[in-house]
Design a protein around this motif. Structure first.
Motif, short mmCIF file in Angstrom:
data_model
loop_
_atom_site.label_atom_id
_atom_site.label_comp_id
_atom_site.label_asym_id
_atom_site.label_seq_id
_atom_site.Cartn_x
_atom_site.Cartn_y
_atom_site.Cartn_z
N UNK A 188 -1.60 -2.69 -4.27
CA UNK A 188 -1.40 -3.45 -4.99
C UNK A 188 -1.30 -5.53 -3.98
N UNK A 189 -2.29 -6.26 -4.53
CA UNK A 189 -1.81 -7.21 -4.26
C UNK A 189 -1.08 -8.18 -4.30
N UNK A 190 0.05 -8.98 -4.37
CA UNK A 190 0.67 -10.29 -4.75
C UNK A 190 0.87 -11.58 -4.39
N UNK A 191 0.67 -12.38 -4.98
CA UNK A 191 -0.13 -13.62 -4.99
C UNK A 191 1.51 -14.10 -5.45
N UNK A 192 1.79 -14.35 -4.03
CA UNK A 192 3.83 -15.08 -3.95
C UNK A 192 3.44 -16.61 -3.88
N UNK B 178 -4.30 8.95 2.94
CA UNK B 178 -5.15 8.05 1.77
C UNK B 178 -4.60 7.84 0.97
N UNK B 179 -4.81 6.44 1.49
CA UNK B 179 -5.21 5.50 0.22
C UNK B 179 -4.30 5.58 -1.24
N UNK C 268 0.93 -1.22 0.46
CA UNK C 268 -0.13 -0.21 -0.04
C UNK C 268 0.73 1.29 0.22
N UNK C 269 0.66 2.62 -0.65
CA UNK C 269 0.97 3.31 -0.55
C UNK C 269 -0.31 4.32 -0.25
#
Length: 54
Positions: free
Chosen positions: A24-28, A19-20, A9-10
């Motif tokens: 990004x969701x990263x599937x490992x 605020x966001x 998250x940034x």
């Protein structure tokens, strides 16, 4: 299926506060191996209970 993932998250500072700016969701890794306690798939789904017995 079991999956391990990470969320990146940034944030951005605004007059209203933080605020966001980006998420990004990263599937490992993902494992589709059936669990030892899972029911084998038969192509049929049976749902029972008071809400479904009509």
């Amino acid at each position: 299926m079991q999956a391990r993932y990470a969320t990146h998250e940034r944030y951005q500072r605004t007059r209203e506060g933080w605020k966001f700016a980006e998420r990004v969701d990263e599937v490992r890794n993902a494992d589709a191996t059936p669990l030892a306690s899972s029911v084998p798939e038969t192509g049929m789904l049976l749902i029972t209970g008071p809400a479904f017995d009509a």
